[in-house]
Design an enzyme around this catalytic site. Sequence first.
Site, PDB file in Angstrom:
ATOM      1  CD  GLU A  20      -1.863  19.648  -8.998  1.00  0.00           C
ATOM      2  OE1 GLU A  20      -2.648  20.556  -9.645  1.00  0.00           O
ATOM      3  OE2 GLU A  20      -1.091  20.227  -8.456  1.00  0.00           O
ATOM      4  CG  ASP A  30       0.599  21.234 -12.104  1.00  0.00           C
ATOM      5  OD1 ASP A  30      -0.581  21.624 -11.886  1.00  0.00           O
ATOM      6  OD2 ASP A  30       1.739  21.916 -12.555  1.00  0.00           O
TER       7      ASP A  30
END
Length: 222
Positions: free
Chosen positions: A117, A45
């Site tokens: 992610e 992320d």
Amino acid sequence: MTAELATWLAATFGRAPGDPAPFERALTHGSQAAANYERLEFLGDRVLGLIMAEWLWQLFPDEPEGQLSKRFNALVTGPVCAGIARELGVRPHLRLGKQARDDGASESDNVLGDVMEALIGAWYLEAGLDAARGFVRAAWGDRVAAGAKAPQHPKSQLQEWAAAHNRRPPDYVVSDRSGPHHAPRFTVTVTIGKLATASATGANKQEAETAAAKALLEQLGG
């Protein structure tokens, strides 16, 4: 690692990883094993955020921070990450427990977005920031358009509509929550005083609020 997974990873990232373990973990849901994608998702992320911020900063040198933030927020959402995961063919390689499979976790935007992610995090550990940058830019592709106008978030647009028409600010209420822990569904109702109301459902509260705001704007012709 299976031959199918090795082939897919090589096709997705341009070469087979030297250490397959992080990629196997990135594809593993918490229902399957304690060593799951969550830590890699945390890393990925942040890597995605840095790469996207840098990319937008380069592509739109004359835009102020507010416009760049609108673009950024539209490009790193869970549904966008999930859509890219689907395009890349992630779903057949997910490692899910039986209950999660039965509950449809392989179709969940929450799960697929998190896995996307996590895979970025695994590739960053494997090959470094330059390689991660190349992967993200190729995967996101035309979604980051140099000539496109910065998108106006529906919630901001609805707030501006209310102010311009001397109405009360929009009020958002979670009216229902359903689904299993790994794939919840939130229903949000938004109202502007007694003028208008709309409801929508999403994989999280923010997604449902955004969808509700968009639905109400369509009602209002905004």
